[in-house]
Design an enzyme around this catalytic site. Structure first.
Site, PDB file in Angstrom:
ATOM      1  N   GLU A   1       0.830  -1.210   0.000  1.00 35.33           N
ATOM      2  CA  GLU A   1       0.000   0.000   0.000  1.00 35.33           C
ATOM      3  C   GLU A   1       0.870   1.267   0.000  1.00 35.33           C
ATOM      4  O   GLU A   1       0.525   2.252  -0.632  1.00 35.33           O
ATOM      5  CB  GLU A   1      -0.951   0.017   1.207  1.00 35.33           C
ATOM      6  CG  GLU A   1      -2.124  -0.931   1.067  1.00 35.33           C
ATOM      7  CD  GLU A   1      -3.043  -0.594  -0.111  1.00 35.33           C
ATOM      8  OE1 GLU A   1      -3.066   0.573  -0.548  1.00 35.33           O
ATOM      9  OE2 GLU A   1      -3.724  -1.500  -0.613  1.00 35.33           O
TER      10      GLU A   1
ATOM     11  N   ASP B   1      -9.642   6.585  -1.612  1.00 31.36           N
ATOM     12  CA  ASP B   1      -8.627   7.393  -2.287  1.00 31.36           C
ATOM     13  C   ASP B   1      -9.265   8.055  -3.508  1.00 31.36           C
ATOM     14  O   ASP B   1     -10.488   7.973  -3.710  1.00 31.36           O
ATOM     15  CB  ASP B   1      -7.408   6.544  -2.665  1.00 31.36           C
ATOM     16  CG  ASP B   1      -7.717   5.552  -3.773  1.00 31.36           C
ATOM     17  OD1 ASP B   1      -8.907   5.392  -4.123  1.00 31.36           O
ATOM     18  OD2 ASP B   1      -6.774   4.937  -4.295  1.00 31.36           O
TER      19      ASP B   1
ATOM     20  N   TYR C   1      -6.538   6.708   4.187  1.00 34.75           N
ATOM     21  CA  TYR C   1      -6.752   5.690   3.156  1.00 34.75           C
ATOM     22  C   TYR C   1      -5.922   4.425   3.451  1.00 34.75           C
ATOM     23  O   TYR C   1      -6.432   3.307   3.464  1.00 34.75           O
ATOM     24  CB  TYR C   1      -6.395   6.230   1.761  1.00 34.75           C
ATOM     25  CG  TYR C   1      -6.228   5.112   0.776  1.00 34.75           C
ATOM     26  CD1 TYR C   1      -7.347   4.485   0.248  1.00 34.75           C
ATOM     27  CD2 TYR C   1      -4.962   4.617   0.463  1.00 34.75           C
ATOM     28  CE1 TYR C   1      -7.222   3.400  -0.597  1.00 34.75           C
ATOM     29  CE2 TYR C   1      -4.823   3.533  -0.380  1.00 34.75           C
ATOM     30  CZ  TYR C   1      -5.949   2.938  -0.910  1.00 34.75           C
ATOM     31  OH  TYR C   1      -5.817   1.854  -1.716  1.00 34.75           O
TER      32      TYR C   1
END
Ligand code: SF4
Length: 356
Positions: free
Chosen positions: A42, A143, A125
């Site tokens: 991520e 996002d 996020y």
């Protein structure tokens, strides 16, 4: 703020998950979604496309396989692994967070949204993505891609750059999360945004599993959404980049300041304007490097988020050994490739290193 209705949105959950089960791309961090893998992926995926991330992810987890190794990795080695991905503060924050996990969480990745959100480099996020994918917590991960998908699904011309919109969308999405598959639901939305409901007026509505529930599609306005305020133009900067070699063939590098753009990275010496070859010769003397044979290199351009660099370059081969200059190092081309992380902004000039 503009009114729009979420009433039809619960109906997207089932077809979205069925499509995800069928069409999701196989990605290394998806097949084994440990907190460490999800976290690293991520962070890499912030600002970087999936295809570009894959080889970096593989190498990262091979060379730094766990939190303990990350907390102890040498800065130079970390930067070298990250070289080319850009936004290097992400790597620095990864290490800082790993050190925090070692001291504050006994080396175990924390399993609550709040504790994940508190780690360096992790915003709403990313915390939502890790909490839902790795720990199955029912939190949203919103996002720009997800905002775009929902602006179209809702047929809403609301400004998605506004924090209030993001808050409103996050609350609406949270109510849709199926308790048994929060991570898959969030990933399915991301996947839809990345492969079907594409940005820049290019949604592939004809193959979209949600077209029957999409207000933007129904109204024929999907391509015009989301509405975004015009972007501020990027700052334009000019630079002259110098590949300086001493008589032994070693290349000059210097380290950037600890704060700001490309903080702490190594770079080729440069000055903030376009120089001619004569002016370059004078600049070398100002640096007390003496006379040099100077050859012009091609111009290059690099685009950052808020700045554009327009570069010209010269190769300078010194006739006499170089003095020690504060903050500079002289290294062989092999050392440079193995030890020093040079930002990809200088890629065009790195390519010129092997030329005599
Ligand atoms: Fe996006 Fe089109 Fe699907 Fe609507 S139908 S979600 S606009 S791809």
């Amino acid at each position: 703020m503009e009114e729009f209705s979420w009433a039809g949105m619960p109906a997207i959950v089932e077809p979205l998950l069925a499509w995800y089960d069928r069409a999701a791309r196989v990605l290394p961090w998806r097949s084994n979604p440990t907190p460490y893998f999800v976290w690293i992926s991520e962070i890499m995926l912030q600002q970087t496309r999936v295809e570009a991330v894959k080889p970096y992810f593989d190498r990262f987890v091979r060379e730094i396989p766990n939190i303990a190794a990350l907390s102890a990795v040498e800065d130079g080695a970390l930067m070298k692994i990250w070289q080319g991905l850009g936004y290097y503060s992400r790597a620095r924050n990864l290490k800082k967070a790993a050190q925090g996990i070692m001291t504050g969480h006994d080396g175990v990745f924390p399993g609550t949204y709040e504790a994940i959100r508190a780690l360096p480099g992790i915003g709403d996020y990313t915390a939502g993505a890790i909490a839902s994918i790795a720990f199955g917590l029912p939190v949203s991960a919103v996002d720009g891609n997800v905002l775009r998908v929902f602006a179209r699904l809702l047929g809403s011309g609301v400004n998605i750059a506004q924090p209030a919109t993001k808050k409103l969308f996050a609350a609406g999405i949270r109510r849709l999360i199926p308790p048994d598959r929060p991570g898959d639901f969030n990933q399915a939305l991301m996947e839809l945004g990345a492969t079907v409901c594409l940005p820049n007026g290019q949604p592939k509505c004809g193959v979209c599993p949600l077209s029957g529930h999409c207000r933007g599609y129904e109204l024929g306005i999907a391509e015009t959404l989301p509405v975004k305020p015009p972007k501020k133009p990027r700052r334009q900067e000019t630079l002259t980049v110098l590949i300086i070699k001493d008589p032994a063939g070693r290349v000059a590098l210097r380290q950037r300041p600890e704060k700001g753009l490309l903080a702490g990275m190594w770079e080729y010496p440069h000055v903030p304007e376009y120089l001619t070859a004569d002016q370059t010769a004078r600049q070398l003397k100002l640096w007390r490097l003496g006379e040099a044979e100077i050859t012009e290199l091609p111009a290059a351009k690099h685009v950052f988020t808020h700045v554009e660099w327009h570069m010209v370059g010269y190769k300078a081969r010194l006739f006499t050994p170089a003095p020690v200059l504060p903050g500079w190092v002289w290294c062989s081309v092999d050392e440079l490739r193995e030890k020093y992380a040079i930002p990809s902004a200088f890629r065009a000039y790195t390519g010129a290193l092997r030329l005599s």
